[in-house]
Enzyme design. Structure first.
Site, PDB file in Angstrom:
ATOM      1  N   GLY A  17      -3.602  -6.806   2.113  1.00 14.84           N
ATOM      2  CA  GLY A  17      -4.959  -6.440   1.737  1.00 14.84           C
ATOM      3  C   GLY A  17      -5.669  -7.595   1.056  1.00 14.84           C
ATOM      4  O   GLY A  17      -5.090  -8.283   0.220  1.00 14.84           O
ATOM      5  N   ARG A  78      -2.014  -7.415   8.582  1.00 12.41           N
ATOM      6  CA  ARG A  78      -0.695  -6.856   8.278  1.00 12.41           C
ATOM      7  C   ARG A  78       0.174  -7.041   9.514  1.00 12.41           C
ATOM      8  O   ARG A  78      -0.220  -6.683  10.622  1.00 12.41           O
ATOM      9  CB  ARG A  78      -0.807  -5.391   7.886  1.00 12.41           C
ATOM     10  CG  ARG A  78      -1.709  -5.178   6.663  1.00 12.41           C
ATOM     11  CD  ARG A  78      -1.673  -3.744   6.188  1.00 12.41           C
ATOM     12  NE  ARG A  78      -2.667  -3.482   5.158  1.00 12.41           N
ATOM     13  CZ  ARG A  78      -2.519  -3.755   3.874  1.00 12.41           C
ATOM     14  NH1 ARG A  78      -1.399  -4.306   3.448  1.00 12.41           N
ATOM     15  NH2 ARG A  78      -3.477  -3.481   3.008  1.00 12.41           N
ATOM     16  N   ASP A 109       2.789  -7.176  -3.020  1.00 11.68           N
ATOM     17  CA  ASP A 109       4.226  -6.940  -2.975  1.00 11.68           C
ATOM     18  C   ASP A 109       4.810  -7.195  -1.590  1.00 11.68           C
ATOM     19  O   ASP A 109       5.817  -7.888  -1.441  1.00 11.68           O
ATOM     20  CB  ASP A 109       4.517  -5.504  -3.415  1.00 11.68           C
ATOM     21  CG  ASP A 109       6.005  -5.200  -3.464  1.00 11.68           C
ATOM     22  OD1 ASP A 109       6.687  -5.802  -4.299  1.00 11.68           O
ATOM     23  OD2 ASP A 109       6.470  -4.372  -2.660  1.00 11.68           O
ATOM     24  N   THR A 131      -3.612  -8.765  -5.554  1.00  9.96           N
ATOM     25  CA  THR A 131      -3.772  -7.399  -5.075  1.00  9.96           C
ATOM     26  C   THR A 131      -4.623  -6.637  -6.077  1.00  9.96           C
ATOM     27  O   THR A 131      -4.385  -6.724  -7.285  1.00  9.96           O
ATOM     28  CB  THR A 131      -2.418  -6.686  -4.894  1.00  9.96           C
ATOM     29  OG1 THR A 131      -2.631  -5.269  -4.756  1.00  9.96           O
ATOM     30  CG2 THR A 131      -1.483  -6.910  -6.068  1.00  9.96           C
ATOM     31  N   ASP A 133      -4.594  -3.634  -6.752  1.00 12.86           N
ATOM     32  CA  ASP A 133      -3.896  -2.477  -7.322  1.00 12.86           C
ATOM     33  C   ASP A 133      -3.151  -2.771  -8.629  1.00 12.86           C
ATOM     34  O   ASP A 133      -2.732  -1.844  -9.313  1.00 12.86           O
ATOM     35  CB  ASP A 133      -2.900  -1.910  -6.318  1.00 12.86           C
ATOM     36  CG  ASP A 133      -3.581  -1.225  -5.138  1.00 12.86           C
ATOM     37  OD1 ASP A 133      -4.755  -0.838  -5.285  1.00 12.86           O
ATOM     38  OD2 ASP A 133      -2.953  -1.089  -4.082  1.00 12.86           O
ATOM     39  N   ASP A 135      -0.133  -3.764  -9.026  1.00 14.54           N
ATOM     40  CA  ASP A 135       1.116  -3.018  -8.882  1.00 14.54           C
ATOM     41  C   ASP A 135       2.345  -3.903  -8.728  1.00 14.54           C
ATOM     42  O   ASP A 135       3.403  -3.423  -8.340  1.00 14.54           O
ATOM     43  CB  ASP A 135       1.024  -2.063  -7.694  1.00 14.54           C
ATOM     44  CG  ASP A 135       0.766  -2.780  -6.372  1.00 14.54           C
ATOM     45  OD1 ASP A 135       0.475  -3.992  -6.394  1.00 14.54           O
ATOM     46  OD2 ASP A 135       0.845  -2.121  -5.317  1.00 14.54           O
ATOM     47  N   ARG A 177      -3.016   3.437  -3.666  1.00 16.84           N
ATOM     48  CA  ARG A 177      -2.171   4.346  -2.893  1.00 16.84           C
ATOM     49  C   ARG A 177      -0.913   4.750  -3.654  1.00 16.84           C
ATOM     50  O   ARG A 177      -0.523   5.918  -3.658  1.00 16.84           O
ATOM     51  CB  ARG A 177      -1.775   3.695  -1.555  1.00 16.84           C
ATOM     52  CG  ARG A 177      -1.023   4.637  -0.617  1.00 16.84           C
ATOM     53  CD  ARG A 177      -0.681   3.973   0.704  1.00 16.84           C
ATOM     54  NE  ARG A 177      -1.867   3.574   1.436  1.00 16.84           N
ATOM     55  CZ  ARG A 177      -2.231   2.316   1.639  1.00 16.84           C
ATOM     56  NH1 ARG A 177      -1.495   1.317   1.172  1.00 16.84           N
ATOM     57  NH2 ARG A 177      -3.324   2.030   2.320  1.00 16.84           N
TER      58      ARG A 177
END
Length: 326
Positions: A17, A78, A109, A131, A133, A135, A177
């Site tokens: 992403g 991706r 990740d 990212t 996120d 995360d 997500r």
């Protein structure tokens, strides 16, 4: 800073992403490499482009006037093929044919896991966490997060105005997500009454309804509920709330709006510093590192150790949000 004598080659790609600030990181990598008299090859479309040997040599001019741009000039994709041994072998072979001495991977990740698998095939990799996120367990900060939160907060502010005017309940879905950091930060900074994130495992609709009714009883004429995309159907949640409470409820899904836009000063700063440090690590002779932020300072970790780190969910931020929503 010390310059190196031998002419070496590094590649750079953005994967997974996209995140605001990736271009600032690309710029920093290319220009730091130019300073050290390195050749830099930009790989287009992430690992897909690496497998297809889709690359071109980059110069300082290629990264002029990109620090303020969202997205990534190298584009991204991706790659399902990178999940296979054949794809990984092909990617490593391309690096070998190009005689790359190092490969800078900018992504989240999945991107860093792909880099670690290339490292096991002899490619010297340098990861930069990017990212929205936030995360990645190995780093306190990831490029793109601040811009995504500010985009979300701006949307929350606008929705609050109309929600208040109509005395509505608003369900606002932000990205995330598997991780609720964007929802938590947007909820805190936007003054939300309730946050729903993947870390909670399941939606407690009864608790949400009780909160809304208690707020109405205290004189609150509108409610804001922040939902991370990993929770599920925000539209259905809004229908359930309206059906049970009788309060007009609307849902808004921000979606990929949060991926784009001009990166904030925070994201430009971190991206520039991380890009610079990735090249400096290569110049120093380091092998297979990830540039991270630890205890508020830039650091680097062995890529294999970095991906093994686990970060338990901290409930404190949610608890504070609930106190401040009283």
């Amino acid at each position: 800073m010390r310059k190196i004598d031998a002419k070496k080659k590094i590649g750079i790609l953005t994967s997974g992403g996209d995140a605001p600030g990736m271009n600032a990181a690309i710029r920093a990598v290319v220009r730091t490499a130019m300073y050290h008299d390195l050749q830099v090859f930009g790989v287009l479309r992430g690992y897909e482009g690496l497998i297809a040997a889709d690359f071109h040599e980059m110069t300082a001019k290629d990264v002029s006037d990109i620090i303020h741009r969202g997205g990534t000039i190298l584009r991204t994709a991706r790659s399902e093929e990178m999940r296979t041994d054949e794809g990984l072998d092909r990617a490593a072979q391309v690096c070998n044919v190009l005689a790359l001495d190092g490969l800078v991977v900018i992504g989240g990740d999945g991107s860093l896991k792909g880099a670690s698998k290339l490292a096991r095939r002899g490619v010297n990799v340098f990861g930069i966490p990017a990212t929205i996120d936030l995360d990645l367990c190995c780093s306190e900060y990831t490029i793109g997060f601040d811009t995504a939160v500010n985009t979300g907060m701006d949307a929350v502010n606008k929705i609050r105005d109309t929600s208040s005017s109509h005395e509505r309940c608003s369900v606002i879905e932000v990205m995330g997500r598997n991780c609720g950091q964007i929802a938590l930060w947007c909820g805190m900074t936007g003054g939300a009454e309730e946050i729903m994130i993947p870390e909670f495992k399941e939606v407690d609709l009864d608790a949400v309804v009780r909160q809304i009714m208690e707020n109405r009883g205290k004189g609150k004429r509108h409610n804001l509920i922040l939902v991370a995309e990993g929770i599920g159907d925000s539209y259905q949640l809004s229908l359930d709330i309206e059906r049970i409470t009788g309060i007009e409820t609307r849902s808004t899904i921000l979606g990929h709006l949060q991926r784009g836009g001009i990166p904030t000063a925070v994201d430009r700063m971190h991206a520039s510093m991380m890009g610079y440090k990735a090249v400096e690590l290569f110049v120093s002779g380091a092998q297979n590192r990830v540039v991270v932020m630890k205890n508020g300072k830039y650091d680097d970790l062995d890529i294999f150790e970095a991906l093994e780190e686990k970060k338990p969910y901290n409930h404190e931020l949610y608890d504070i949000i609930k106190i401040l929503s009283i």
